[in-house]
Design an enzyme around this catalytic site. Sequence first.
Site, short mmCIF file in Angstrom:
data_model
loop_
_atom_site.label_atom_id
_atom_site.label_comp_id
_atom_site.label_asym_id
_atom_site.label_seq_id
_atom_site.Cartn_x
_atom_site.Cartn_y
_atom_site.Cartn_z
N GLU A 28 0.80 -1.22 0.00
CA GLU A 28 0.00 0.00 0.00
C GLU A 28 0.83 1.28 0.00
O GLU A 28 0.40 2.29 -0.54
CB GLU A 28 -0.91 0.02 1.24
CG GLU A 28 -2.07 -0.93 1.18
CD GLU A 28 -3.02 -0.57 0.07
OE1 GLU A 28 -3.56 0.54 0.06
OE2 GLU A 28 -3.20 -1.40 -0.82
N ASP A 168 -7.48 -6.28 7.88
CA ASP A 168 -6.30 -6.94 7.30
C ASP A 168 -5.30 -7.27 8.40
O ASP A 168 -4.09 -7.22 8.19
CB ASP A 168 -5.67 -6.03 6.24
CG ASP A 168 -4.64 -6.76 5.38
OD1 ASP A 168 -4.84 -7.95 5.09
OD2 ASP A 168 -3.64 -6.12 4.98
N ASP A 185 -1.14 -0.15 10.10
CA ASP A 185 -1.68 -0.38 8.75
C ASP A 185 -3.19 -0.47 8.75
O ASP A 185 -3.78 -1.56 8.73
CB ASP A 185 -1.08 -1.65 8.13
CG ASP A 185 0.40 -1.51 7.83
OD1 ASP A 185 0.87 -0.36 7.74
OD2 ASP A 185 1.10 -2.53 7.70
#
Length: 286
Positions: A28, A168, A185
Amino acid sequence: MKTPRGLVPLIEDGIIDGVLSQLRSGKEATVYVVDCGGERRCAKVYKDAEKRSFQNAVKYREGRKTRGSRDARAADRRSRHGRRVQEEEWKNAEADALFQLMAAKVRVPKPYGMFDGVLLMELVCDEDGYPAPRLNEIDMTAEQARTWHAFMIEQIVRMLCAGTVHGDLSEYNVLLDGEGPVIIDLPQAVQVAGNNNAFEMLERDVNNMRALFSRFAPEIAHTQYAKEMWDLYLKGELHPGSELTGTYVEDQNAADLDSVLDQIEEARWEHEIREAGRRAAEEEDD
């Protein structure tokens, strides 16, 4: 090191004084260690949409509120402006989640804000002042595994009580500082209200933690925290101090209802067969 293009505006605006090193690069974004008035912080530079490898982004965006009705309409139409809106919303989602979760007393890096699409936040360090390792880099004892697993379940509960699912969560996005795990994250963080995939993602997060820690404490493999906390959440009975058991018994009423419906369907077919036989017999008599 050479200043990455995404950080040039922050240096020009005096938000950061320099780039010290690259910390890590993922699917990402790329994270850098930067100098802010003599204090080390993290600067997260997000990759452009076409360079990102994150899958099923639509499932994560479901239920997110777009700022402004014009932007919402543009995003729905997938116009050029709409794609820019979605890109900005994606980047801002992590900062929004960090501020929200900090308020809910979830252990996440302290955010300082978004600047020109770059997230500036706390640099999480170990006891010696070095950047903290991720859980996948740690060997742990059975006792440590039990302690950290219990802590992570508590953190997931706090997140759920705040209306958020990480989406995630794995051993690769949990750091370990001197006090314990720190969750990182969060650009794909799911807003539970309005997202039909919320439980699926919650269960995956919980089960990823179960899989990790059960490698060191095998009894953890038999726990069922996801269904237990979700059931309490739906009933409005989940709160940060909830004492979970790790066990879950399926609602037998639901199973009984399925059985009744099957019996009704079977009876309907039998009735239709008998009626068809009766009509056939009547036609033969005629």
